[in-house]
Design a protein around this motif. Structure first.
Motif, PDB file in Angstrom:
ATOM      1  N   HIS A  50       0.788  -1.236   0.000  1.00  0.00           N
ATOM      2  CA  HIS A  50       0.000   0.000   0.000  1.00  0.00           C
ATOM      3  C   HIS A  50       0.816   1.280   0.000  1.00  0.00           C
ATOM      4  CE1 HIS A  50       0.907  -0.390   4.311  1.00  0.00           C
ATOM      5  NE2 HIS A  50       0.651   0.899   4.416  1.00  0.00           N
ATOM      6  N   CYS A  51       2.134   1.204   0.260  1.00  0.00           N
ATOM      7  CA  CYS A  51       2.902   2.440   0.392  1.00  0.00           C
ATOM      8  C   CYS A  51       4.045   2.569  -0.601  1.00  0.00           C
ATOM      9  CB  CYS A  51       3.422   2.592   1.825  1.00  0.00           C
ATOM     10  SG  CYS A  51       4.628   1.336   2.305  1.00  0.00           S
ATOM     11  N   THR A  52       4.146   1.661  -1.560  1.00  0.00           N
ATOM     12  CA  THR A  52       5.191   1.734  -2.576  1.00  0.00           C
ATOM     13  C   THR A  52       4.565   1.977  -3.937  1.00  0.00           C
ATOM     14  OG1 THR A  52       5.108  -0.675  -2.850  1.00  0.00           O
ATOM     15  CG2 THR A  52       6.752   0.193  -1.325  1.00  0.00           C
ATOM     16  N   GLY A  53       5.330   2.599  -4.839  1.00  0.00           N
ATOM     17  CA  GLY A  53       4.809   2.842  -6.176  1.00  0.00           C
ATOM     18  C   GLY A  53       4.462   1.554  -6.896  1.00  0.00           C
ATOM     19  N   PHE A  56       2.114   6.951  -8.592  1.00  0.00           N
ATOM     20  CA  PHE A  56       3.143   7.827  -8.039  1.00  0.00           C
ATOM     21  C   PHE A  56       3.261   7.589  -6.538  1.00  0.00           C
ATOM     22  CE2 PHE A  56       1.458  10.269 -11.683  1.00  0.00           C
ATOM     23  CZ  PHE A  56       2.622  10.365 -12.436  1.00  0.00           C
ATOM     24  N   GLU A  57       4.477   7.697  -6.038  1.00  0.00           N
ATOM     25  CA  GLU A  57       4.699   7.664  -4.595  1.00  0.00           C
ATOM     26  C   GLU A  57       5.501   8.890  -4.197  1.00  0.00           C
ATOM     27  OE1 GLU A  57       7.507   5.825  -1.203  1.00  0.00           O
ATOM     28  OE2 GLU A  57       7.300   4.619  -3.018  1.00  0.00           O
ATOM     29  N   TYR A  58       5.026   9.591  -3.189  1.00  0.00           N
ATOM     30  CA  TYR A  58       5.721  10.765  -2.678  1.00  0.00           C
ATOM     31  C   TYR A  58       6.012  10.556  -1.186  1.00  0.00           C
ATOM     32  CZ  TYR A  58       4.082  12.930  -7.021  1.00  0.00           C
ATOM     33  OH  TYR A  58       3.827  13.210  -8.347  1.00  0.00           O
ATOM     34  N   CYS A  62       8.688   8.210  -6.518  1.00  0.00           N
ATOM     35  CA  CYS A  62       8.698   7.048  -7.407  1.00  0.00           C
ATOM     36  C   CYS A  62       7.552   7.149  -8.394  1.00  0.00           C
ATOM     37  CB  CYS A  62       8.566   5.777  -6.554  1.00  0.00           C
ATOM     38  SG  CYS A  62       8.264   4.263  -7.484  1.00  0.00           S
ATOM     39  N   VAL A  63       7.761   6.622  -9.598  1.00  0.00           N
ATOM     40  CA  VAL A  63       6.683   6.432 -10.562  1.00  0.00           C
ATOM     41  C   VAL A  63       6.750   4.991 -11.039  1.00  0.00           C
ATOM     42  CG1 VAL A  63       8.115   7.358 -12.433  1.00  0.00           C
ATOM     43  CG2 VAL A  63       5.635   7.175 -12.728  1.00  0.00           C
ATOM     44  N   ALA A  64       5.600   4.320 -11.072  1.00  0.00           N
ATOM     45  CA  ALA A  64       5.539   2.895 -11.403  1.00  0.00           C
ATOM     46  C   ALA A  64       4.404   2.629 -12.365  1.00  0.00           C
ATOM     47  CB  ALA A  64       5.347   2.059 -10.135  1.00  0.00           C
ATOM     48  N   ASP A 106      11.442  14.322 -11.171  1.00  0.00           N
ATOM     49  CA  ASP A 106      10.088  14.732 -11.556  1.00  0.00           C
ATOM     50  C   ASP A 106       9.350  13.493 -12.069  1.00  0.00           C
ATOM     51  OD1 ASP A 106       7.762  15.762 -12.534  1.00  0.00           O
ATOM     52  OD2 ASP A 106       8.698  17.165 -13.935  1.00  0.00           O
ATOM     53  N   PRO A 107       8.477  12.899 -11.248  1.00  0.00           N
ATOM     54  CA  PRO A 107       7.808  11.660 -11.671  1.00  0.00           C
ATOM     55  C   PRO A 107       6.975  11.826 -12.934  1.00  0.00           C
ATOM     56  CG  PRO A 107       7.535  12.025  -9.314  1.00  0.00           C
ATOM     57  CD  PRO A 107       8.096  13.283  -9.884  1.00  0.00           C
ATOM     58  N   ASP A 108       6.325  12.965 -13.099  1.00  0.00           N
ATOM     59  CA  ASP A 108       5.500  13.183 -14.297  1.00  0.00           C
ATOM     60  C   ASP A 108       6.343  13.137 -15.569  1.00  0.00           C
ATOM     61  OD1 ASP A 108       2.691  13.732 -13.386  1.00  0.00           O
ATOM     62  OD2 ASP A 108       3.727  15.243 -12.192  1.00  0.00           O
ATOM     63  N   ARG A 109       7.548  13.666 -15.472  1.00  0.00           N
ATOM     64  CA  ARG A 109       8.423  13.696 -16.646  1.00  0.00           C
ATOM     65  C   ARG A 109       8.795  12.297 -17.101  1.00  0.00           C
ATOM     66  NH1 ARG A 109      14.725  15.524 -16.417  1.00  0.00           N
ATOM     67  NH2 ARG A 109      15.281  14.945 -18.558  1.00  0.00           N
TER      68      ARG A 109
END
Length: 253
Positions: free
Chosen positions: A140-143, A193-195, A204-206, A230-233
């Motif tokens: 539940h807490c990782t990307g 995404f994970e912040y 993180c982005v997954a 920048d995860p979005d990038r």
């Protein structure tokens, strides 16, 4: 095997041996007999005898201060067909993703209510993250975990909620309603995404790796410093790698 237990300890020899082996956690290079007793509840004489037999099979190795997991376990792990095929198919795609981003790259699968990391390529300037090949983290807490949850089989979210949402950092989504809303957004976006939800200072982005039914069988991610990445990038690159792996796995079916 755990259906027959006394005081939380399996009655069978096999069950107790497996309990000793699964007492090891991420970061445990070795454990003392006293620590194994504390974690498992297995009496020290019984644990000592079982560890002796396991050492004879190279499943564990004795050290001057305790025991560590042996080479035979490593060898057996690489014989597991699903993970081996997945890792082999993913290797070139993960390498391309690493070269394109120079950030830490992960490949992970779900096991119960946890993530198990199958591959990790460490970015040269990235943060130290508590992941390792063969290591586990909560879903539940990782990307990668949230990507697996959002596209996972029916009932997986219920199992995670039933086990409780452990708050790893102040930003962890520890309320069922917040997690449900986040999973809905992930299904809409196709990426997670994970912040700073698993570790302070990282983002993180997954993206999920999907089988022919649209169910996640794995997830791919990149991880970096929250003030630099920048995860979005990088989301399109991560999603492209996951889609490529999805196609490669379906072609092998």
């Amino acid at each position: 095997m755990r259906s027959t237990q006394r005081n939380g300890v399996p009655n069978s020899v096999l069950g107790r041996a497996l309990t000793l082996l699964t007492a090891f956690r991420g970061g445990d290079d070795e454990l003392s007999l006293a620590e194994l007793h504390r974690r498992t509840g297995i009496a020290k004489p019984t644990a000592h005898r079982l560890l002796g037999e396991l050492a004879g099979w190279d499943v564990v190795e004795r050290t001057p201060t305790g025991v560590r997991l042996g080479l035979r376990l490593f060898e057996l792990g690489h014989l597991v067909p699903r993970q081996r095929d997945l890792a082999e198919a993913a290797a070139p795609l993960l390498a391309d993703l690493f070269e394109a981003t120079h950030e830490t790259v992960h490949l992970a699968v779900a096991d119960g209510v946890e993530v198990v990391y199958l591959q990790k390529l460490v970015g040269p300037q990235g943060p130290t993250v508590p992941s390792r090949v063969g290591g586990r983290m909560p879903l539940h807490c990782t990307g990668v975990g949230k990507a697996l949850l959002a596209f996972g089989p029916p009932g997986l979210v219920r199992r995670v909620l039933a086990g409780g949402l452990d708050r790893r950092t102040p930003r962890t989504l520890a309320a069922p309603g917040l997690l449900a809303a986040e999973l809905a957004r992930i299904r809409d976006r196709g990426v997670a995404f994970e912040y700073e939800e698993s570790t302070v200072g990282i983002t993180c982005v997954a993206a999920p790796v999907l089988d022919g039914t649209g169910t996640a069988v794995a997830a791919v991610s990149i991880t970096g410093w929250v003030n630099r990445l920048d995860p979005d990038r990088f989301a399109p690159a991560v999603r492209t790698a996951a889609l490529g792996l999805s196609r490669a796995l379906r072609a092998c079916e």
